[in-house]
Design a protein around this motif. Structure first.
Motif, PDB file in Angstrom:
ATOM      1  N   UNK A 288     -40.122  23.604 -49.384  1.00  0.00           N
ATOM      2  CA  UNK A 288     -38.656  23.237 -49.279  1.00  0.00           C
ATOM      3  C   UNK A 288     -38.637  21.816 -48.971  1.00  0.00           C
ATOM      4  N   UNK A 289     -39.380  21.020 -48.763  1.00  0.00           N
ATOM      5  CA  UNK A 289     -39.561  19.352 -48.739  1.00  0.00           C
ATOM      6  C   UNK A 289     -39.758  19.030 -50.181  1.00  0.00           C
ATOM      7  N   UNK A 290     -40.762  19.352 -50.713  1.00  0.00           N
ATOM      8  CA  UNK A 290     -41.047  18.586 -52.191  1.00  0.00           C
ATOM      9  C   UNK A 290     -40.040  19.125 -53.137  1.00  0.00           C
ATOM     10  N   UNK A 291     -39.764  20.227 -53.418  1.00  0.00           N
ATOM     11  CA  UNK A 291     -39.047  20.720 -54.658  1.00  0.00           C
ATOM     12  C   UNK A 291     -37.829  20.060 -54.838  1.00  0.00           C
ATOM     13  N   UNK A 329     -29.365  19.915 -56.113  1.00  0.00           N
ATOM     14  CA  UNK A 329     -30.115  19.211 -54.965  1.00  0.00           C
ATOM     15  C   UNK A 329     -29.658  19.603 -53.836  1.00  0.00           C
ATOM     16  N   UNK A 330     -28.424  19.450 -53.589  1.00  0.00           N
ATOM     17  CA  UNK A 330     -27.615  19.464 -52.494  1.00  0.00           C
ATOM     18  C   UNK A 330     -27.379  20.729 -52.096  1.00  0.00           C
ATOM     19  N   UNK A 331     -27.148  21.632 -52.982  1.00  0.00           N
ATOM     20  CA  UNK A 331     -26.896  23.002 -52.709  1.00  0.00           C
ATOM     21  C   UNK A 331     -28.249  23.856 -52.137  1.00  0.00           C
ATOM     22  N   UNK A 332     -29.186  23.529 -52.917  1.00  0.00           N
ATOM     23  CA  UNK A 332     -30.719  23.913 -52.561  1.00  0.00           C
ATOM     24  C   UNK A 332     -31.053  23.393 -51.147  1.00  0.00           C
ATOM     25  N   UNK A 333     -30.796  22.225 -50.804  1.00  0.00           N
ATOM     26  CA  UNK A 333     -31.221  21.715 -49.293  1.00  0.00           C
ATOM     27  C   UNK A 333     -30.504  22.305 -48.653  1.00  0.00           C
ATOM     28  N   UNK A 334     -28.992  22.590 -48.663  1.00  0.00           N
ATOM     29  CA  UNK A 334     -28.255  23.321 -47.934  1.00  0.00           C
ATOM     30  C   UNK A 334     -28.713  24.603 -47.402  1.00  0.00           C
ATOM     31  N   UNK A 335     -29.143  25.376 -48.640  1.00  0.00           N
ATOM     32  CA  UNK A 335     -29.401  26.741 -48.248  1.00  0.00           C
ATOM     33  C   UNK A 335     -30.645  26.680 -47.686  1.00  0.00           C
ATOM     34  N   UNK A 341     -35.061  25.813 -42.581  1.00  0.00           N
ATOM     35  CA  UNK A 341     -36.504  25.415 -43.101  1.00  0.00           C
ATOM     36  C   UNK A 341     -36.246  23.681 -43.107  1.00  0.00           C
ATOM     37  N   UNK A 342     -37.287  23.124 -42.963  1.00  0.00           N
ATOM     38  CA  UNK A 342     -37.152  21.503 -43.241  1.00  0.00           C
ATOM     39  C   UNK A 342     -37.024  20.923 -44.689  1.00  0.00           C
ATOM     40  N   UNK A 343     -36.165  19.944 -44.895  1.00  0.00           N
ATOM     41  CA  UNK A 343     -36.112  19.317 -46.014  1.00  0.00           C
ATOM     42  C   UNK A 343     -36.544  18.026 -46.422  1.00  0.00           C
ATOM     43  N   UNK A 344     -37.123  17.541 -45.060  1.00  0.00           N
ATOM     44  CA  UNK A 344     -37.873  16.197 -45.195  1.00  0.00           C
ATOM     45  C   UNK A 344     -39.057  16.174 -44.731  1.00  0.00           C
ATOM     46  N   UNK A 345     -39.973  15.236 -44.760  1.00  0.00           N
ATOM     47  CA  UNK A 345     -41.422  15.153 -44.065  1.00  0.00           C
ATOM     48  C   UNK A 345     -41.038  14.950 -42.499  1.00  0.00           C
ATOM     49  N   UNK A 346     -40.046  14.384 -42.130  1.00  0.00           N
ATOM     50  CA  UNK A 346     -39.837  14.121 -40.715  1.00  0.00           C
ATOM     51  C   UNK A 346     -39.580  15.757 -40.095  1.00  0.00           C
ATOM     52  N   UNK A 347     -38.595  16.307 -40.833  1.00  0.00           N
ATOM     53  CA  UNK A 347     -38.232  17.529 -40.300  1.00  0.00           C
ATOM     54  C   UNK A 347     -39.772  18.561 -40.381  1.00  0.00           C
ATOM     55  N   UNK A 348     -40.692  18.319 -41.223  1.00  0.00           N
ATOM     56  CA  UNK A 348     -41.818  19.214 -41.270  1.00  0.00           C
ATOM     57  C   UNK A 348     -42.961  18.803 -40.494  1.00  0.00           C
ATOM     58  N   UNK A 349     -42.293  17.766 -39.472  1.00  0.00           N
ATOM     59  CA  UNK A 349     -43.346  17.236 -38.294  1.00  0.00           C
ATOM     60  C   UNK A 349     -44.250  16.254 -38.918  1.00  0.00           C
ATOM     61  N   UNK A 350     -43.973  15.645 -40.091  1.00  0.00           N
ATOM     62  CA  UNK A 350     -44.960  14.448 -40.546  1.00  0.00           C
ATOM     63  C   UNK A 350     -44.273  13.243 -40.576  1.00  0.00           C
ATOM     64  N   UNK A 351     -44.114  12.699 -39.447  1.00  0.00           N
ATOM     65  CA  UNK A 351     -43.298  11.457 -39.291  1.00  0.00           C
ATOM     66  C   UNK A 351     -43.905  10.264 -40.352  1.00  0.00           C
ATOM     67  N   UNK A 352     -44.944  10.101 -40.541  1.00  0.00           N
ATOM     68  CA  UNK A 352     -45.373   8.794 -41.496  1.00  0.00           C
ATOM     69  C   UNK A 352     -46.619   9.356 -42.264  1.00  0.00           C
ATOM     70  N   UNK A 353     -46.105  10.414 -43.073  1.00  0.00           N
ATOM     71  CA  UNK A 353     -47.086  10.812 -44.222  1.00  0.00           C
ATOM     72  C   UNK A 353     -48.028   9.471 -45.114  1.00  0.00           C
ATOM     73  N   UNK A 354     -49.063  10.054 -45.095  1.00  0.00           N
ATOM     74  CA  UNK A 354     -50.133   9.010 -45.780  1.00  0.00           C
ATOM     75  C   UNK A 354     -49.963   9.298 -47.213  1.00  0.00           C
ATOM     76  N   UNK A 355     -48.568   8.831 -48.008  1.00  0.00           N
ATOM     77  CA  UNK A 355     -48.470   8.902 -49.280  1.00  0.00           C
ATOM     78  C   UNK A 355     -49.279   8.538 -50.247  1.00  0.00           C
ATOM     79  N   UNK A 356     -50.153   7.324 -49.968  1.00  0.00           N
ATOM     80  CA  UNK A 356     -51.147   7.104 -50.933  1.00  0.00           C
ATOM     81  C   UNK A 356     -52.216   7.959 -51.074  1.00  0.00           C
ATOM     82  N   UNK A 357     -52.541   8.563 -49.665  1.00  0.00           N
ATOM     83  CA  UNK A 357     -53.595   9.430 -49.810  1.00  0.00           C
ATOM     84  C   UNK A 357     -53.317  10.773 -50.748  1.00  0.00           C
TER      85      UNK A 357
END
Ligand code: NZQ
Ligand code: ZN
Length: 389
Positions: A288-291, A329-335, A341-357
């Motif tokens: 729900x965050x990545x798609x 994208x707007x409608x899918x996120x709203x759904x 469901x979370x739609x951002x890393x922060x909402x997923x509980x990962x405040x600072x994801x290690x994106x390079x990793x």
């Protein structure tokens, strides 16, 4: 439309109380002494496991138990299961649960009859040619593993979460699907399942293969049904018919029907598997965050099919492809947000994801350039992960 082979030999036994048929179905698939694989305890608490055992007893099928499989299942449970099957000469497996229990059972099924290390299959060093037969009693509509030939296991050493795909070797022989078994699902797990099944359709829908009107329309129809039934199962968890519609959608989303005759994408799944491997989040929540982030990127780089999706699935009335894709994208996120469901890393509980990793592991596991709808380099996938912040 491309040429294709579609072979879906699973026998689906759908409806109330059908778990009472597990014993006779196990006999039907040719097993007499099985490993019963289940998760962290929901099937024990609900009494389902006892009913399944009763059914096995009544059919004269012997069994040993292998419980405690965790979400995002790991290789240690597979090695343990292989040892039990070999030591006791078991001749089949019955998984009671969702994708995690089923995928573990499939890995054990292939590993037990293989001379080498079962991880060879996941690492691409060997191909599954033989496996013990696997049956399923499904308790969560989500991963679609009850009808797929796939199994996703995480190797603890290095946290490599890899999806093994087989044409038919690992398709379950039978899947018992009683929608009542899903009444006990926590709302968050119900929602995660909905995101996952939608993603399974969308990974197949976003394609450059032309003249695939039939699979487009099948996909759009299943997506629309899910979008209509989702609020009902969220607000009325005991609504049998809504649960039944969602349950069957989860299977149709991933048993291959929606992908026939076309090239599939799967980048959002690959990107999510890195997130759930490293941070152990629910797969559906990660999707729900990545798609939506992947779709946002596509609205800038290759909006055409996303625009069609906007118009046909979300009834967006917008002639310009880029604008239509942005609106999708707007409608899918709203759904997603609407079903909790979370739609951002922060909402997923990962405040600072290690994106390079995440990017490094993704391209190590999947190659320098990934995806078929649009070919993505490490710079692109990094941008997509950042769009999910
Ligand atoms: O472990 P228990 O106690 O059973 O609890 C589970 C678990 O915590 C709970 N649950 C399941 N049925 C329940 C229930 N709780 C109450 N009542 C019930 N009826 O739900 C939680 C999630 O279970 P899990 O099996 O992990 O869920 P899911 O079916 O979403 O499977 C996720 C795994 O499947 C993989 C994912 O990556 C993830 O590892 N996938 C497998 C695929 C395949 N084999 O084709 C494709 C997918 O894209 C996916 O990658
Ligand atoms: Zn999935």
């Amino acid at each position: 439309m491309n040429n294709f082979v579609f072979y879906g030999p699973t026998k689906y036994v759908f409806g109330k109380d059908k778990e009472s048929m597990t014993g006779e179905l196990t006999r039907w698939m040719g097993a007499t002494n099985v490993l019963l694989v289940y998760g962290g305890g929901s099937a024990v608490r609900s009494g389902l496991l006892d009913r399944v055992k009763k059914s096995l007893d009544a059919a004269g099928v012997g069994y040993m138990e292998h419980g405690g499989v965790q979400p995002n299942p790991t290789d240690d449970k597979v090695y343990e299961g292989i040892a039990i099957c070999r030591d006791n000469r078991l001749d089949g497996l019955v998984a009671v649960g969702g994708g995690s229990a089923i995928d573990t059972a499939k890995a054990i099924a292939a590993g037990t009859v293989y001379g080498g290390d079962f991880w060879d299959f996941y690492a691409g060093r060997s191909v599954v040619e033989d496996a013990l037969p696997v049956g399923v009693v499904l308790t969560i509509p989500a991963a679609g593993s009850e009808g797929s030939g796939n199994s996703v296991i995480t190797r603890i050493d290095g946290l490599h979460k890899i999806s093994l795909r087989t044409e038919s070797a690992l398709r379950p022989r039978f899947a018992v699907m009683n929608p009542e078994l899903t009444f006990t699902l926590p709302p968050f797990q119900t929602a995660c399942g909905i995101a996952d099944m939608m993603a399974h359709i969308m990974e197949r829908y976003f394609t450059n293969t032309q003249e695939v009107e039939i699979t487009d329309r099948v996909s759009e129809g299943v997506l629309k049904a899910i979008i209509a039934e989702a609020p009902v199962v969220m607000s009325e968890p005991d609504n049998y018919d809504a649960r039944a519609n969602i349950m069957w959608s989860g299977t149709l989303a991933h048993n291959g029907v929606c992908g026939t005759g076309r090239q599939e994408d799967w980048v959002s799944h690959f990107m999510e598997h890195e997130i759930s491997a490293v941070y152990n989040v629910a797969h559906g929540a990660g999707l729900a965050v990545v798609f939506p982030a992947w779709m946002t990127f596509m609205s800038q780089h290759h909006p055409e099919k996303v625009a069609q999706y906007a118009r046909r699935v979300f009834d967006v009335a917008e002639a310009d492809d880029t604008k239509a894709a942005v609106e999708a994208v707007k409608r899918l996120k709203a759904f997603f947000a609407g079903i909790g469901l979370p739609v951002t890393f922060g909402q997923l509980g990962i405040a600072n994801p290690d994106i390079p990793l995440l990017v490094k592991k993704l391209h190590e596991n999947k190659g320098d350039v990934i995806g078929s709808y649009y070919r993505l380099t490490a710079a692109d996938t990094e941008e997509i992960y950042r769009l999910a912040l």
